[in-house]
Design a protein around this motif. Structure first.
Motif, PDB file in Angstrom:
ATOM      1  N   THR A 108       0.845  -1.202   0.000  1.00  0.00           N
ATOM      2  CA  THR A 108       0.000   0.000   0.000  1.00  0.00           C
ATOM      3  C   THR A 108       0.876   1.246   0.000  1.00  0.00           C
ATOM      4  O   THR A 108       0.595   2.220  -0.711  1.00  0.00           O
ATOM      5  N   GLY A 109       1.930   1.209   0.812  1.00  0.00           N
ATOM      6  CA  GLY A 109       2.842   2.347   0.869  1.00  0.00           C
ATOM      7  C   GLY A 109       3.434   2.657  -0.496  1.00  0.00           C
ATOM      8  O   GLY A 109       3.530   3.817  -0.895  1.00  0.00           O
ATOM      9  N   PHE A 110       3.801   1.611  -1.226  1.00  0.00           N
ATOM     10  CA  PHE A 110       4.405   1.830  -2.551  1.00  0.00           C
ATOM     11  C   PHE A 110       3.356   2.250  -3.582  1.00  0.00           C
ATOM     12  O   PHE A 110       3.542   3.233  -4.297  1.00  0.00           O
ATOM     13  N   ILE A 111       2.263   1.478  -3.646  1.00  0.00           N
ATOM     14  CA  ILE A 111       1.261   1.756  -4.687  1.00  0.00           C
ATOM     15  C   ILE A 111       0.660   3.153  -4.468  1.00  0.00           C
ATOM     16  O   ILE A 111       0.302   3.840  -5.422  1.00  0.00           O
ATOM     17  N   GLY A 112       0.582   3.566  -3.211  1.00  0.00           N
ATOM     18  CA  GLY A 112       0.027   4.884  -2.903  1.00  0.00           C
ATOM     19  C   GLY A 112       0.730   6.020  -3.643  1.00  0.00           C
ATOM     20  O   GLY A 112       0.156   7.090  -3.854  1.00  0.00           O
ATOM     21  N   GLN A 171      -5.016   9.685 -22.850  1.00  0.00           N
ATOM     22  CA  GLN A 171      -5.816   8.524 -22.462  1.00  0.00           C
ATOM     23  C   GLN A 171      -4.953   7.412 -21.876  1.00  0.00           C
ATOM     24  O   GLN A 171      -5.379   6.698 -20.960  1.00  0.00           O
ATOM     25  N   LEU A 172      -3.735   7.290 -22.387  1.00  0.00           N
ATOM     26  CA  LEU A 172      -2.861   6.220 -21.897  1.00  0.00           C
ATOM     27  C   LEU A 172      -2.576   6.399 -20.406  1.00  0.00           C
ATOM     28  O   LEU A 172      -2.629   5.449 -19.630  1.00  0.00           O
ATOM     29  N   SER A 173      -2.280   7.642 -20.016  1.00  0.00           N
ATOM     30  CA  SER A 173      -1.977   7.854 -18.598  1.00  0.00           C
ATOM     31  C   SER A 173      -3.233   7.679 -17.759  1.00  0.00           C
ATOM     32  O   SER A 173      -3.174   7.190 -16.634  1.00  0.00           O
ATOM     33  N   GLU A 174      -4.378   8.038 -18.313  1.00  0.00           N
ATOM     34  CA  GLU A 174      -5.616   7.791 -17.556  1.00  0.00           C
ATOM     35  C   GLU A 174      -5.805   6.297 -17.317  1.00  0.00           C
ATOM     36  O   GLU A 174      -6.163   5.871 -16.218  1.00  0.00           O
ATOM     37  N   SER A 175      -5.534   5.488 -18.359  1.00  0.00           N
ATOM     38  CA  SER A 175      -5.697   4.041 -18.214  1.00  0.00           C
ATOM     39  C   SER A 175      -4.719   3.493 -17.173  1.00  0.00           C
ATOM     40  O   SER A 175      -5.078   2.685 -16.323  1.00  0.00           O
ATOM     41  N   PHE A 176      -3.478   3.969 -17.239  1.00  0.00           N
ATOM     42  CA  PHE A 176      -2.480   3.486 -16.280  1.00  0.00           C
ATOM     43  C   PHE A 176      -2.921   3.792 -14.848  1.00  0.00           C
ATOM     44  O   PHE A 176      -2.879   2.941 -13.966  1.00  0.00           O
ATOM     45  N   PHE A 177      -3.353   5.029 -14.636  1.00  0.00           N
ATOM     46  CA  PHE A 177      -3.686   5.413 -13.259  1.00  0.00           C
ATOM     47  C   PHE A 177      -5.006   4.795 -12.795  1.00  0.00           C
ATOM     48  O   PHE A 177      -5.210   4.597 -11.604  1.00  0.00           O
ATOM     49  N   THR A 178      -5.887   4.462 -13.736  1.00  0.00           N
ATOM     50  CA  THR A 178      -7.069   3.690 -13.358  1.00  0.00           C
ATOM     51  C   THR A 178      -6.638   2.316 -12.856  1.00  0.00           C
ATOM     52  O   THR A 178      -7.083   1.854 -11.796  1.00  0.00           O
ATOM     53  N   ALA A 179      -5.760   1.688 -13.620  1.00  0.00           N
ATOM     54  CA  ALA A 179      -5.305   0.342 -13.238  1.00  0.00           C
ATOM     55  C   ALA A 179      -4.605   0.379 -11.884  1.00  0.00           C
ATOM     56  O   ALA A 179      -4.858  -0.455 -11.007  1.00  0.00           O
ATOM     57  N   ALA A 180      -3.728   1.378 -11.702  1.00  0.00           N
ATOM     58  CA  ALA A 180      -3.000   1.477 -10.430  1.00  0.00           C
ATOM     59  C   ALA A 180      -3.975   1.704  -9.280  1.00  0.00           C
ATOM     60  O   ALA A 180      -3.835   1.141  -8.190  1.00  0.00           O
ATOM     61  N   SER A 181      -4.992   2.540  -9.516  1.00  0.00           N
ATOM     62  CA  SER A 181      -5.953   2.841  -8.461  1.00  0.00           C
ATOM     63  C   SER A 181      -6.762   1.606  -8.105  1.00  0.00           C
ATOM     64  O   SER A 181      -7.091   1.376  -6.936  1.00  0.00           O
ATOM     65  N   LEU A 182      -7.103   0.810  -9.118  1.00  0.00           N
ATOM     66  CA  LEU A 182      -7.847  -0.416  -8.831  1.00  0.00           C
ATOM     67  C   LEU A 182      -6.959  -1.424  -8.102  1.00  0.00           C
ATOM     68  O   LEU A 182      -7.420  -2.176  -7.250  1.00  0.00           O
ATOM     69  N   MET A 183      -5.673  -1.397  -8.427  1.00  0.00           N
ATOM     70  CA  MET A 183      -4.756  -2.371  -7.846  1.00  0.00           C
ATOM     71  C   MET A 183      -4.662  -2.255  -6.332  1.00  0.00           C
ATOM     72  O   MET A 183      -4.446  -3.238  -5.628  1.00  0.00           O
ATOM     73  N   ILE A 184      -4.860  -1.039  -5.843  1.00  0.00           N
ATOM     74  CA  ILE A 184      -4.685  -0.841  -4.396  1.00  0.00           C
ATOM     75  C   ILE A 184      -5.772  -1.538  -3.600  1.00  0.00           C
ATOM     76  O   ILE A 184      -5.660  -1.731  -2.389  1.00  0.00           O
ATOM     77  N   VAL A 185      -6.825  -1.958  -4.293  1.00  0.00           N
ATOM     78  CA  VAL A 185      -7.867  -2.735  -3.618  1.00  0.00           C
ATOM     79  C   VAL A 185      -7.298  -4.057  -3.117  1.00  0.00           C
ATOM     80  O   VAL A 185      -7.724  -4.576  -2.078  1.00  0.00           O
TER      81      VAL A 185
END
Lengths: 645, 222
Positions: A309-313, A328-342
């Protein structure tokens, strides 16, 4: 030397043995008016952090009530737009910078970490005290501005260009910027103290693999503070320079960029969410283990989750900027990263559930608050998953849906665990038990009130009500839901009043707690409540993750630390082999004086850049006063010194 | 000299050898013979200094990122300015590199308890810092821009200004340690502080050289 005396276990320390008397004399805390400002013991500073932060929780709550009162009907003229802008900015800034982090990270951390480590004080106690006074300085600057009608009015994140020199004349935005400097330097100071305490002052035997989860989380949070807070200091510092001396960092007409500010701010802002949430998770892990009456299930997955969590944050900040038109590419990346923290957060949840499921759960008052956390934070987490999706985010951006989401996350992730933690450690801090009946009333009033207010806000957001508008037209048909949302404030206020009554009553006539009223396993429960000034009669050793449950009755204790000076033990960061002895610097007025001179320079620089060169010499003088070596030892130290290279 | 240097003195576990062996119920862990002064990574202040450098390093890193971010907002770089003149910047970079010698010397002699060498080393290091600060003042006059001209100029001034703040802090710290070294208070812990001061000087030099590459280098080829 202490070896000749009979060894008294820490839990048998009545304070009457010869050793206890000598230690009490050596570790005695200064008294009187000046003594108050000279005290550097972590229990004292920790309590001050907590009490001060709680006062700002109440003040922030009053502002929230003002907001809800204003929105209770359309076209309301109770609060005008100018004051309303100040009120919501002050509410957000107070809750994040003056309450959440100082309470959850600094307050709890400073009080609990050394006790859990088996240390007699926090590392660098003077830096710790200095951090407290600086925090108070920042709080006074912010609220001083507000009561003199100079409160910041640009939102708690002070976006440019609104907060820049063109759109925010006067000193309102400057006050916000310097408040950031105060509070972030304070948090950074405490992060150094806590991380060093955890890495160097753990009891022998408390290897990394045996470290309580709370210490793991505090270590991760300290690292997050160290790497995240500089970003907001840079953001607010550059903003101040743009405003004060005419630089152009955020001025597009001169090659600057407004989105640069958002990147810098949210590079701090999202890790900040975990800096606030992880202390709550740490409290929950501690309590779930204690009240399930078994070792926590999934120690390693939880620790890995916390570190992850500390890293993904640090890689999700752009999801706050989806509406700014990024590629759009960066939006997709940050969507994926945000979902990953789940994943790591969900893993922690499953470990808690499994621990309770397989243990013998005792639903005592602190645990009730943990269940409140499970329910509330889960809802906040789920709406967070929704918001990580760009189309949903664009639809509800800057509406009350987002307000509902982050209140579920922050109140769920911080306030509910905070009350759980307060009820849990209240006996340790005060020596008396809090009243369970009042505590239960407090819980239900607050829980009902909170959900009434904030669950309703989801629907207001979905119906399009934007944040930060001081009123709305009757034809929007938002009044009914606003009335419902505002009614929850009554319950929350009643809950907080019951809590205050409980604290006052329990301090006076609460049941005497004893050393370990909950039968918990942590080292902090091995000494009397409240802890003596030296914390541990003997620095303990441990042989398992849950020392008070697992250690044999004759678990060895450390001897050979001098009791005529404030000697402390330094152990290896990984395996905690004793390495050398250190000396606690003891009480001093200089950290307070340094905080005064630093505050004067910070406040002056709101008005003129000359405050830096003029303010620097007093800061240098007080810092030299702080650091200049004095004869702390009654015996000449060099003759007794043994060196290690 | 009254002190004695021991490379490593283990604590005594009653009859135990190491803490990680199975516990055979000793009652005490006697640490009385452990050292009371530690140099290098064992020292707690050393660790705090590492954290402090991480904080400051993060600030520099973010300012470097800001510099390159703003570069993408402009077609010319520097936009409408001559690059900063090299004379003082290069001289100062050389001073920084040579100043590593006294810092290294202090760091090496402090654990030996060689107070005289440490005192002299601190004096030389302070002189280097003083000269670097003086040259830094001249550097400001040859940047070929003013902070309020545009975003590029603002970044250049803040980068070099931020580093100057570190330089002056380090100068004062070295002078204070030198003053302490003239008194009997220069005992074990303070010698460890002097060694840690050298670590911080390394940090100031490394960040200074990176700032130089940005200000004097990238403005010429970026």
């Amino acid at each position: 030397m202490t070896v000749a005396e009979p060894i008294i276990a820490n839990d048998q320390d009545t304070g009457k043995s010869e050793l206890a008397r000598r230690l009490a004399r050596t570790w005695c805390q200064p008294k009187g008016f000046l003594g108050w400002f000279s005290n550097t013991h972590h229990t004292v500073i920790g309590i001050r952090f907590m009490v001060t932060a709680f006062i700002f929780l109440l003040l922030g709550g009053v502002l929230a009530a003002m907001i809800r009162l204003q929105l209770i009907r359309p076209e309301n003229s109770l609060i005008g737009p100018d004051l309303y802008n100040q009120v919501f900015t002050m509410h957000g800034s107070t809750m994040i910078f003056l309450f959440a982090v100082p309470m959850m990270f600094q307050g709890f951390g400073v009080y609990i970490v050394p006790l859990m480590c088996g240390a007699r004080n926090i590392a660098f106690p003077r830096l710790n005290a200095f951090s407290y006074y600086l925090y108070v300085g920042g709080a006074l600057v912010l609220w001083g501005g507000f009561v003199t009608n100079t409160g910041p009015d640009v939102g708690w994140f002070a976006y440019v260009p609104l907060s820049g020199p063109a759109y925010s004349p006067g000193h309102r935005a400057d006050i916000w910027s310097q408040m950031i400097t105060f509070t972030e330097v304070s948090a950074l100071g405490v992060a150094i103290c806590i991380a060093t305490t955890i890495l160097r002052h753990r009891a022998p035997g408390m290897t990394l693999n045996r470290m309580p989860i709370l210490l793991w989380e505090k270590l991760v949070i300290s690292m997050a503070v160290i790497f995240a807070m500089p970003a907001v200091m840079i953001a607010s510092g550059l903003l101040l320079l743009d405003r004060l001396v005419g630089t152009h960092f955020f001025n597009p007409a001169q090659g600057g960029d407004v989105l640069l500010y958002q990147h810098l701010f949210w590079f701090f802002g999202h890790p900040e969410v975990y800096i606030i949430f992880l202390p709550g998770a740490a409290i929950v892990s501690t309590l779930v283990e204690c009240f399930s009456r078994r070792r926590i299930l999934g120690y390693t997955p939880i620790v890995v989750s916390v570190v992850a969590t500390g890293f993904i944050g640090f890689s999700v900040w752009v999801h706050h900027m989806f509406a700014t038109g990024l590629p759009q590419l960066s939006e997709s990346f940050f969507t994926a990263a945000s979902l990953m923290i789940v994943i790591p957060t969900g893993l922690q949840f499953f470990c808690w559930v499994a621990t309770m499921w397989t243990g013998r759960l005792q639903l005592q008052l602190p645990m009730l608050w943990c269940f409140g956390f499970f329910f509330v934070f889960l809802i906040g987490g789920l709406s967070g998953v929704m918001l990580a999706s760009v189309p949903v985010d664009l639809q509800v951006h800057d509406t009350y849906f987002v307000v509902a989401h982050f209140h579920y996350v922050l109140i769920g992730g911080a306030l509910f665990p905070m009350f759980a933690g307060i009820y849990f450690w209240f006996p340790k801090i005060t020596g008396r038990m809090a009243n369970t009946t009042l505590g239960t009333w407090h819980f239900w009033l607050f829980f009902i009130g909170f959900n009434t207010t904030f669950f309703t806000l989801h629907f207001l957001g979905l119906r399009g009500m934007p944040r930060r508008v001081y009123t709305y037209g009757a034809d929007m048909h938002w009044q009914g839901l606003n009335v419902l949302a505002s009614s929850g404030v009554v319950f929350m206020t009643a809950g907080l009043l019951v809590f205050l009554a409980n604290v006052i009553r329990s301090l006076r006539m609460g049941k005497i707690a004893g050393n370990n009223p909950w039968g918990d396993a942590g080292l902090e429960w091995s000494m009397s409540s409240p802890p003596p000034p030296y914390n541990f009669l003997h620095v303990p050793t441990v042989s398992g993750r849950d020392p008070l449950w697992e250690d044999p009755p004759d678990q060895p204790v450390v001897v050979g630390l001098r009791d005529d000076i404030r000697e402390t033990l330094v152990t290896h960061s990984l395996d905690t082999d004793p390495q050398h002895k250190d000396e606690d610097p003891g009480p001093s007025i200089w950290p307070f004086l340094t905080a005064l001179t630093v505050s004067a320079a910070f406040v002056g620089s709101i008005f003129t850049p000359w405050a830096v060169p003029i303010g620097a010499p007093p800061v240098i003088v007080t810092m030299i006063g702080w650091l200049w070596p004095r004869g702390q030892s009654p015996t000449p130290r060099p003759s007794g010194e043994i060196w290690v290279r | 000299m009254a002190t004695r240097a021991i490379s490593d003195t283990p604590a005594k576990w009653g009859d135990m050898g190491s803490i990680n062996e199975p516990i055979r119920r000793p009652l005490t862990l006697d640490v009385s013979s452990l050292p009371s002064v530690a140099f290098g990574h064992r020292n707690t202040t050393w660790l705090a200094n590492v954290f402090y450098m991480a904080i400051e390093g993060m600030m520099f890193a973010l300012m470097f990122a800001t510099y390159f971010y703003l570069r993408t907002r402009s077609t010319d770089w520097p936009p409408g300015h001559l690059p900063p003149a090299l004379t003082y910047g290069v001289t100062n970079a050389l001073i920084f590199v040579f100043s590593l010698a006294p810092a290294w010397w202090v760091r090496r002699r402090a654990p030996e308890g060689d107070r005289r060498a440490v005192r002299n080393g601190l004096l030389v290091l302070a002189l280097f810092a003083l000269v670097a600060t003086a040259f830094r003042v001249f550097e400001f006059t040859t940047l070929n821009c003013r902070w309020s001209d545009d975003a590029y100029s603002s970044t250049v001034w803040v980068l070099i200004g931020m580093h100057s703040g570190h330089l002056v802090t380090e100068l004062i710290e070295t002078l204070v340690l030198f003053a302490i070294s003239l008194t009997p208070k220069m005992e074990g812990t303070r010698l460890a502080d002097a060694a840690i001061n050298s670590d911080y000087w390394y940090f100031v030099v490394i960040t200074g050289l990176i700032v130089d590459v940005l200000i004097y280098g990238t403005t010429r080829f970026l």
